[in-house]
Design an enzyme around this catalytic site. Structure first.
Site, PDB file in Angstrom:
ATOM      1  CG  ASP A   1      -7.065 -12.346  -4.412  1.00  0.00           C
ATOM      2  OD1 ASP A   1      -6.450 -11.329  -4.816  1.00  0.00           O
ATOM      3  OD2 ASP A   1      -6.688 -13.502  -4.642  1.00  0.00           O
TER       4      ASP A   1
ATOM      5  CG  ASN B   1       8.963  -2.292  -5.262  1.00  0.00           C
ATOM      6  OD1 ASN B   1       9.653  -2.066  -6.258  1.00  0.00           O
ATOM      7  ND2 ASN B   1       8.623  -3.530  -4.893  1.00  0.00           N
TER       8      ASN B   1
ATOM      9  CB  SER C   1       0.904   3.043   2.219  1.00  0.00           C
ATOM     10  OG  SER C   1       1.761   3.532   1.225  1.00  0.00           O
TER      11      SER C   1
ATOM     12  CB  VAL D   1      -1.712  -6.192  -3.047  1.00  0.00           C
ATOM     13  CG1 VAL D   1      -1.071  -4.853  -3.238  1.00  0.00           C
ATOM     14  CG2 VAL D   1      -2.909  -6.367  -3.958  1.00  0.00           C
ATOM     15  CG  ASP D   2       4.226  -5.425  -6.476  1.00  0.00           C
ATOM     16  OD1 ASP D   2       3.779  -5.571  -7.627  1.00  0.00           O
ATOM     17  OD2 ASP D   2       5.344  -4.929  -6.229  1.00  0.00           O
TER      18      ASP D   2
ATOM     19  N   GLY E   1       0.187  -2.190   4.318  1.00  0.00           N
ATOM     20  CA  GLY E   1       0.818  -3.476   4.623  1.00  0.00           C
ATOM     21  C   GLY E   1       2.284  -3.283   4.961  1.00  0.00           C
ATOM     22  CB  VAL E   2       5.311  -4.164   2.987  1.00  0.00           C
ATOM     23  CG1 VAL E   2       6.813  -3.934   3.063  1.00  0.00           C
ATOM     24  CG2 VAL E   2       5.026  -5.653   2.782  1.00  0.00           C
ATOM     25  CE1 TYR E   3       7.374  -0.218   0.775  1.00  0.00           C
ATOM     26  CE2 TYR E   3       5.980   1.163  -0.592  1.00  0.00           C
ATOM     27  CZ  TYR E   3       7.100   0.370  -0.439  1.00  0.00           C
ATOM     28  OH  TYR E   3       7.970   0.198  -1.501  1.00  0.00           O
TER      29      TYR E   3
HETATM   30  N1  AR6 Z   1      -6.039  -8.288  -2.520  1.00  0.00           N
HETATM   31  C1  AR6 Z   1      -6.358  -7.190  -1.813  1.00  0.00           C
HETATM   32  N2  AR6 Z   1      -5.566  -6.692  -0.834  1.00  0.00           N
HETATM   33  C2  AR6 Z   1      -4.410  -7.334  -0.573  1.00  0.00           C
HETATM   34  C3  AR6 Z   1      -3.995  -8.492  -1.273  1.00  0.00           C
HETATM   35  C4  AR6 Z   1      -4.871  -8.966  -2.293  1.00  0.00           C
HETATM   36  N3  AR6 Z   1      -4.576 -10.048  -3.023  1.00  0.00           N
HETATM   37  N4  AR6 Z   1      -2.794  -8.885  -0.773  1.00  0.00           N
HETATM   38  C5  AR6 Z   1      -2.467  -8.032   0.210  1.00  0.00           C
HETATM   39  N5  AR6 Z   1      -3.443  -7.091   0.343  1.00  0.00           N
HETATM   40  P1  AR6 Z   1       1.027  -4.372   0.730  1.00  0.00           P
HETATM   41  P2  AR6 Z   1       2.180  -1.646   0.737  1.00  0.00           P
HETATM   42  C6  AR6 Z   1      -3.525  -5.948   1.270  1.00  0.00           C
HETATM   43  O1  AR6 Z   1       2.063  -4.820   1.701  1.00  0.00           O
HETATM   44  O2  AR6 Z   1       1.946  -1.517   2.202  1.00  0.00           O
HETATM   45  C7  AR6 Z   1       5.224  -5.078  -1.690  1.00  0.00           C
HETATM   46  O3  AR6 Z   1       6.290  -5.928  -1.420  1.00  0.00           O
HETATM   47  C8  AR6 Z   1      -2.704  -5.964   2.526  1.00  0.00           C
HETATM   48  O4  AR6 Z   1      -3.365  -6.742   3.547  1.00  0.00           O
HETATM   49  O5  AR6 Z   1       0.706  -5.254  -0.397  1.00  0.00           O
HETATM   50  O6  AR6 Z   1       1.813  -0.498  -0.148  1.00  0.00           O
HETATM   51  C9  AR6 Z   1       5.540  -4.081  -2.788  1.00  0.00           C
HETATM   52  O7  AR6 Z   1       6.394  -4.622  -3.771  1.00  0.00           O
HETATM   53  C10 AR6 Z   1      -2.665  -4.478   2.888  1.00  0.00           C
HETATM   54  O8  AR6 Z   1      -3.861  -4.082   3.565  1.00  0.00           O
HETATM   55  O9  AR6 Z   1       1.439  -2.916   0.085  1.00  0.00           O
HETATM   56  C11 AR6 Z   1       6.200  -2.978  -2.027  1.00  0.00           C
HETATM   57  O10 AR6 Z   1       7.569  -3.242  -1.803  1.00  0.00           O
HETATM   58  C12 AR6 Z   1      -2.668  -3.795   1.516  1.00  0.00           C
HETATM   59  O11 AR6 Z   1      -3.038  -4.810   0.569  1.00  0.00           O
HETATM   60  C13 AR6 Z   1       5.463  -2.971  -0.709  1.00  0.00           C
HETATM   61  O12 AR6 Z   1       4.982  -4.297  -0.528  1.00  0.00           O
HETATM   62  C14 AR6 Z   1      -1.324  -3.217   1.108  1.00  0.00           C
HETATM   63  O13 AR6 Z   1      -0.286  -4.058   1.575  1.00  0.00           O
HETATM   64  C15 AR6 Z   1       4.278  -2.050  -0.735  1.00  0.00           C
HETATM   65  O14 AR6 Z   1       3.702  -1.999   0.556  1.00  0.00           O
END
Ligand code: AR6
Length: 179
Positions: free
Chosen positions: A20, A34, A132, A43-44, A134-136
């Site tokens: 984490d 974002n 990018s 993660v945000d 995850g959600v992206y």
């Molecule tokens: N520690 C490390 N990695 C993490 C954690 C954590 N605590 N939580 C999630 N991940 P994402 P994106 C991983 O969706 O794709 C948000 O709503 C996760 O499993 O966090 O860039 C923002 O506000 C994945 O592998 O970021 C934007 O709207 C990675 O972090 C949007 O999501 C990135 O997933 C950005 O999407």
């Protein structure tokens, strides 16, 4: 020879761990934000929860000042880190594949710009997530290749350790393959 106050530009050590990112004891952690900089999921959301409300206040100051339209994709900006162990949060905005943002150069820019800002801050250790992936909607192996290449290409006087902190074994394995 005159004493030097900083080392010559050198590549950092690049490593990958599962965990984490909010718990990392580093100088700066990178947030996959974002463009609004007003928080979100993934993660945000985790970083904002762990840092406390002061992080959102600092982001709002950026929106009220230098970034009225938000942070563009591929760029990075720093704030303090509230209650986190880190001293700085570097926010970057990855390309959103679901919105047709498929240019790998934009994703690479997230990593290179984050490390450039880390240099400006004088950070020695930096933790980054798989921006990018995850959600992206980007493929984790593609993110890993781009991220590792960007980190290995970095040359600076400050950043010595670049640590990718990944959520889950599949993400860690993707980064291990890329390394
Ligand atoms: N520690 C490390 N990695 C993490 C954690 C954590 N605590 N939580 C999630 N991940 P994402 P994106 C991983 O969706 O794709 C948000 O709503 C996760 O499993 O966090 O860039 C923002 O506000 C994945 O592998 O970021 C934007 O709207 C990675 O972090 C949007 O999501 C990135 O997933 C950005 O999407």
């Amino acid at each position: 020879m005159a004493p030097t106050t900083s080392r010559d530009p050198a590549p950092p050590r690049v490593e990958a761990v599962e965990g984490d990112i909010t718990r990392e004891q580093v100088d700066a952690i990178v947030n996959a934000a974002n463009s609004s900089l007003r928080g979100g999921g993934g993660v945000d959301g985790a970083i904002h929860r762990a840092a406390g409300p002061v992080l959102l206040e600092e982001c709002e100051e950026l929106r009220a000042g230098p970034l009225p339209a938000g942070l563009p994709v591929g760029q990075a900006v720093a704030t303090g880190a509230g209650q986190l162990a880190a001293s700085h949060v570097i926010h970057t905005v990855g390309p959103n594949r679901h919105a047709g943002q498929t240019n790998p150069a934009l994703l690479r820019s997230c990593f290179t710009e984050s490390l450039r800002i880390a240099e400006e801050l004088g950070a020695r250790t930096v933790a980054l997530p798989a921006v990018s992936a995850g959600v992206y909607g980007w493929d984790i192996d593609e993110v890993a290749r781009i991220a590792v290449d960007a980190a290995r290409s970095h040359r600076g006087r400050s950043v010595e350790i670049v640590r990718f902190v990944l959520f889950g074994a599949p993400a860690l394995q993707a980064f291990e393959r890329a390394l």
